[in-house]
Motif scaffolding. Structure first.
Motif, PDB file in Angstrom:
ATOM      1  N   GLU A 283       0.826  -1.147  -0.046  1.00 56.04           N
ATOM      2  CA  GLU A 283      -0.053  -0.026   0.003  1.00 56.04           C
ATOM      3  C   GLU A 283       0.942   1.330  -0.049  1.00 56.04           C
ATOM      4  N   GLU A 284       1.911   1.196   0.763  1.00 56.18           N
ATOM      5  CA  GLU A 284       2.947   2.262   0.808  1.00 56.18           C
ATOM      6  C   GLU A 284       3.447   2.530  -0.529  1.00 56.18           C
ATOM      7  N   ALA A 285       3.885   1.572  -1.352  1.00 55.25           N
ATOM      8  CA  ALA A 285       4.531   1.659  -2.811  1.00 55.25           C
ATOM      9  C   ALA A 285       3.346   2.276  -3.544  1.00 55.25           C
ATOM     10  N   HIS A 286       2.230   1.883  -3.417  1.00 48.62           N
ATOM     11  CA  HIS A 286       1.053   2.350  -4.483  1.00 48.62           C
ATOM     12  C   HIS A 286       0.893   3.860  -4.156  1.00 48.62           C
ATOM     13  N   SER A 287       0.780   4.119  -2.933  1.00 44.30           N
ATOM     14  CA  SER A 287       0.760   5.689  -2.304  1.00 44.30           C
ATOM     15  C   SER A 287       1.720   6.286  -3.372  1.00 44.30           C
ATOM     16  N   HIS A 288       2.891   6.108  -3.166  1.00 48.25           N
ATOM     17  CA  HIS A 288       4.105   6.957  -3.556  1.00 48.25           C
ATOM     18  C   HIS A 288       4.005   6.701  -5.299  1.00 48.25           C
ATOM     19  N   ALA A 289       3.674   5.727  -5.782  1.00 44.05           N
ATOM     20  CA  ALA A 289       3.315   5.592  -7.174  1.00 44.05           C
ATOM     21  C   ALA A 289       2.196   6.720  -7.756  1.00 44.05           C
ATOM     22  N   VAL A 290       1.017   6.871  -6.982  1.00 44.28           N
ATOM     23  CA  VAL A 290      -0.067   7.538  -7.258  1.00 44.28           C
ATOM     24  C   VAL A 290       0.295   8.927  -6.981  1.00 44.28           C
ATOM     25  N   ASN A 291       1.208   9.516  -6.124  1.00 43.00           N
ATOM     26  CA  ASN A 291       1.713  10.821  -5.974  1.00 43.00           C
ATOM     27  C   ASN A 291       2.464  11.068  -7.006  1.00 43.00           C
ATOM     28  N   LEU A 292       3.275  10.368  -7.631  1.00 48.59           N
ATOM     29  CA  LEU A 292       4.099  10.654  -8.761  1.00 48.59           C
ATOM     30  C   LEU A 292       3.409  10.536 -10.176  1.00 48.59           C
ATOM     31  N   LEU A 293       2.176   9.825 -10.339  1.00 48.58           N
ATOM     32  CA  LEU A 293       1.615   9.860 -11.435  1.00 48.58           C
ATOM     33  C   LEU A 293       0.976  10.905 -11.638  1.00 48.58           C
ATOM     34  N   ASN A 294       0.212  11.575 -10.454  1.00 49.68           N
ATOM     35  CA  ASN A 294      -0.320  12.880 -10.368  1.00 49.68           C
ATOM     36  C   ASN A 294       0.564  14.034 -10.964  1.00 49.68           C
ATOM     37  N   ASN A 295       1.933  13.908 -10.867  1.00 46.61           N
ATOM     38  CA  ASN A 295       2.827  14.883 -11.579  1.00 46.61           C
ATOM     39  C   ASN A 295       3.021  14.887 -13.008  1.00 46.61           C
ATOM     40  N   LEU A 296       2.776  13.592 -13.409  1.00 42.75           N
ATOM     41  CA  LEU A 296       2.961  13.464 -15.023  1.00 42.75           C
ATOM     42  C   LEU A 296       1.981  14.129 -15.860  1.00 42.75           C
ATOM     43  N   PRO A 297       2.197  14.456 -16.936  1.00 43.84           N
ATOM     44  CA  PRO A 297       1.250  15.007 -17.850  1.00 43.84           C
ATOM     45  C   PRO A 297       0.240  14.087 -18.237  1.00 43.84           C
ATOM     46  N   VAL A 298      -0.992  14.138 -18.087  1.00 47.02           N
ATOM     47  CA  VAL A 298      -2.299  13.388 -18.204  1.00 47.02           C
ATOM     48  C   VAL A 298      -2.124  12.679 -19.619  1.00 47.02           C
ATOM     49  N   SER A 299      -1.795  13.496 -20.597  1.00 44.76           N
ATOM     50  CA  SER A 299      -1.710  12.832 -21.785  1.00 44.76           C
ATOM     51  C   SER A 299      -0.710  11.593 -22.080  1.00 44.76           C
ATOM     52  N   CYS A 300       0.266  11.712 -21.222  1.00 47.00           N
ATOM     53  CA  CYS A 300       1.203  10.383 -20.994  1.00 47.00           C
ATOM     54  C   CYS A 300       0.645   9.304 -20.387  1.00 47.00           C
ATOM     55  N   LEU A 301      -0.339   9.596 -19.642  1.00 47.75           N
ATOM     56  CA  LEU A 301      -1.021   8.356 -18.771  1.00 47.75           C
ATOM     57  C   LEU A 301      -1.768   7.229 -19.664  1.00 47.75           C
ATOM     58  N   ASP A 302      -1.808   7.292 -21.028  1.00 46.73           N
ATOM     59  CA  ASP A 302      -2.428   6.191 -21.913  1.00 46.73           C
ATOM     60  C   ASP A 302      -1.654   5.155 -21.548  1.00 46.73           C
TER      61      ASP A 302
END
Length: 547
Positions: A283-302
């Motif tokens: 769960e801790e790993a997923h939390s950090h992954a979520v935080n970093l994904l929030n910083n990435l351009p949403v167009s790259c999240l495909d």
């Protein structure tokens, strides 16, 4: 131990005696160290004496003991003045095998390879890094010196040797880089301009997670029978994620950075699909992954769903929704915890909201899980154990950020249609969001969505005329309180209501705008009742001349 005696003995002792003396001090204070103000000056002098010893030619075992002493002393912010100097920080950097000072970054300075160090020398490096972490965290002066001597560039040079790292060397190197980037905004900007630090940290993640590739942005699916991610690898990955978060938190990169962001998103997707040795660490790993994904351009999240080799669900254009389901499960776990919603829940709600807003297949999949077609409308939307019930309850949470995040998420799932939102939540739960957006009168948000229509179940269509729009459910018929009243009683209650309204509208409280009857203007915003009822100048609202 009496510090005065320790200091006097240090002045005349040789290397072996110094080591023995400080070992005894460390043993006494490693777990029971107290901040005694009377000894503050003596502890500051001890810091200075230990730095002098570290500048001498002593054995690695003595260096390690001296650094352990410094680490214990560095818990006290008030004694760090001798360490938080240029000479003190350069001494610790030298012990940690980091290049720092003038000329840092020159090609003729090569980073020592940790693989060539003995076990005893590795312990010296680890203790020096631990000292630097404590000192940098507790001393603004040390933070400034670290910037001046370009300590971060020494850490970045060390990133090149990541595959040869001993675990703790790598862990505390990454942690120190995280601390510097967290505490110094100017350093974050400087490192971002270099462009290579994010790439280096991404490569560290790739190596730590043992990533292999099936395509440009597609990591090979982890074997379901594989052992969990080892605890040491997970620890280093978390520190790298935290440093990457700092370096991307105010990212303003252009299209030329898309490749790096997509690589990062692919690795984060891989991390979401891994399991660690404990559920808590996962769960801790997923939390950090979520935080970093929030910083990435949403167009790259495909990249999260576009996996040609692994394939996906036909109903969602062949996209793979495994990672999205992990995020939904993570969101529900955080809701069920019932605490720390602002830090623990709002990041994943924000992420799911943005990917739903910009990626149609993701929105359709999430809506099918969170807002399935309505059938039973006899229960209030906020009552129950489904994900929808839990999110609707959050729409009236006391924490503003939490209720805004939950409401915005559901609004986007409804394609920012007020009518659709009210169908799933009721007007009472949605009023806060609609008022903030000026949509109390209905309508849609500004984002354009596809034209696919929502399909209502037969049960919902049958019950729709009887649903209370405020509560969002079919209410049991209420008894008429006036049925058993006489005509005189009815007249009395009516006159009582008239008097109460008149008193409210003419009172000083109303004049001072503490309690004011409100109405909805044509644009959907709230305004004082008299303004919403006012007839514009030059218009008639039903005069005799119209007949």
């Amino acid at each position: 131990m009496d510090l005065t005696n320790v200091l006097s003995q240090l002045e005349s002792a040789d290397g072996q005696d110094i080591e023995t003396l400080l070992q005894e001090y460390n043993t006494e204070n490693s777990h029971t160290f107290t901040f005694n103000q009377k000894e503050e000056t003596l502890r500051r002098k001890l810091c200075q004496s230990v730095l002098v010893v570290l500048g001498m030619q002593v054995q690695p075992s003595c260096q390690k003991t001296c650094l352990e002493t410094l680490r214990i002393l560095s818990r006290d912010k008030c004694v760090l003045a001798p360490v938080a100097t240029r000479d003190g920080m350069l001494t610790l950097a030298r012990m940690a095998r980091l290049n720092a000072g003038e000329g840092q970054g020159d090609d003729d300075k090569e980073q020592p390879q940790e693989s060539t160090l003995s076990a005893e020398e590795e312990r010296v490096v680890v203790e020096a890094l631990k000292c630097l972490c404590n000192v940098v965290y507790n001393s603004p002066a040390a933070q400034q010196v670290s910037v001046d001597v370009k300590l971060a560039y020494g850490l970045c040079a060390s990133l090149h040797t990541a595959p040869a790292w001993h675990h703790e060397v790598g862990l505390f190197t990454l942690r120190l880089l995280f601390l510097l980037s967290a505490l110094r905004a100017d350093l974050r900007g400087e490192l971002r301009k270099e462009g290579q630090v994010v790439k280096l940290l991404t490569e560290v993640m790739e190596h730590t997670l043992d990533v292999s590739w099936d395509g440009p942005y597609e990591v090979t699916r982890p074997d379901p029978q594989a052992l969990p991610l080892p605890a040491e690898d997970n620890e280093r990955a978390m520190e790298a994620l935290k440093a990457l978060f700092n370096l991307t938190v105010s990212n303003v990169g252009g299209k030329e950075d898309d490749h790096q962001y997509r690589l990062m998103a692919a690795i984060l997707r891989h991390l979401l699909m891994l399991r660690t040795e404990t559920e808590e660490k996962t769960e801790e790993a997923h939390s950090h992954a979520v935080n970093l994904l929030n910083n990435l351009p949403v167009s790259c999240l495909d990249v999260l769903i576009d996996l040609p080799v692994q394939g996906g669900l036909e109903a969602y254009g062949g996209k793979n929704m495994d990672a999205i389901q992990v995020l939904l499960d993570f969101m529900e776990k955080r809701i069920d915890k019932g605490s720390n919603y602002k830090e623990g829940l709002t990041p994943v709600l924000s992420l799911l909201t943005e990917v739903s807003r910009h990626h149609r297949e993701i929105r359709r999949y999430i809506k099918a899980q969170v807002l399935p077609p309505l059938k039973d409308v006899k229960i209030r939307p906020e009552v129950g154990t489904t994900t929808r019930n839990k999110l609707v309850r959050l729409m009236t949470h006391v924490e503003m950020a939490v209720k805004q995040a939950a409401a915005e998420f559901l609004f986007v799932l409804c394609k920012e249609s007020v009518d659709n939102l009210l169908k799933y939540t009721g007007y009472g739960n949605a009023a806060g969001l609609l008022m903030a957006r000026g949509l109390l009168g209905g309508g849609r948000g500004e984002t354009e969505y596809s034209e696919d229509e929502d399909s209502d179940t037969e049960e919902y269509k049958t019950a729709k005329p009887f649903i209370n729009p405020i509560t969002g459910h079919v209410e049991e018929p209420m008894p008429n309180p006036m049925e058993e009243m006489t005509e005189e009683q009815k007249e009395y209650e009516a006159q009582k209501l008239v008097n109460m309204l008149d008193k409210l509208s003419s009172s000083c409280v109303y004049r001072q705008s503490l309690i004011r009857p409100m109405g909805v203007k044509p644009d959907g915003t709230l305004a004082p009742l008299e303004e919403t009822l006012r007839v514009p100048h030059g218009e008639n609202s039903g005069s005799d001349s119209d007949e």
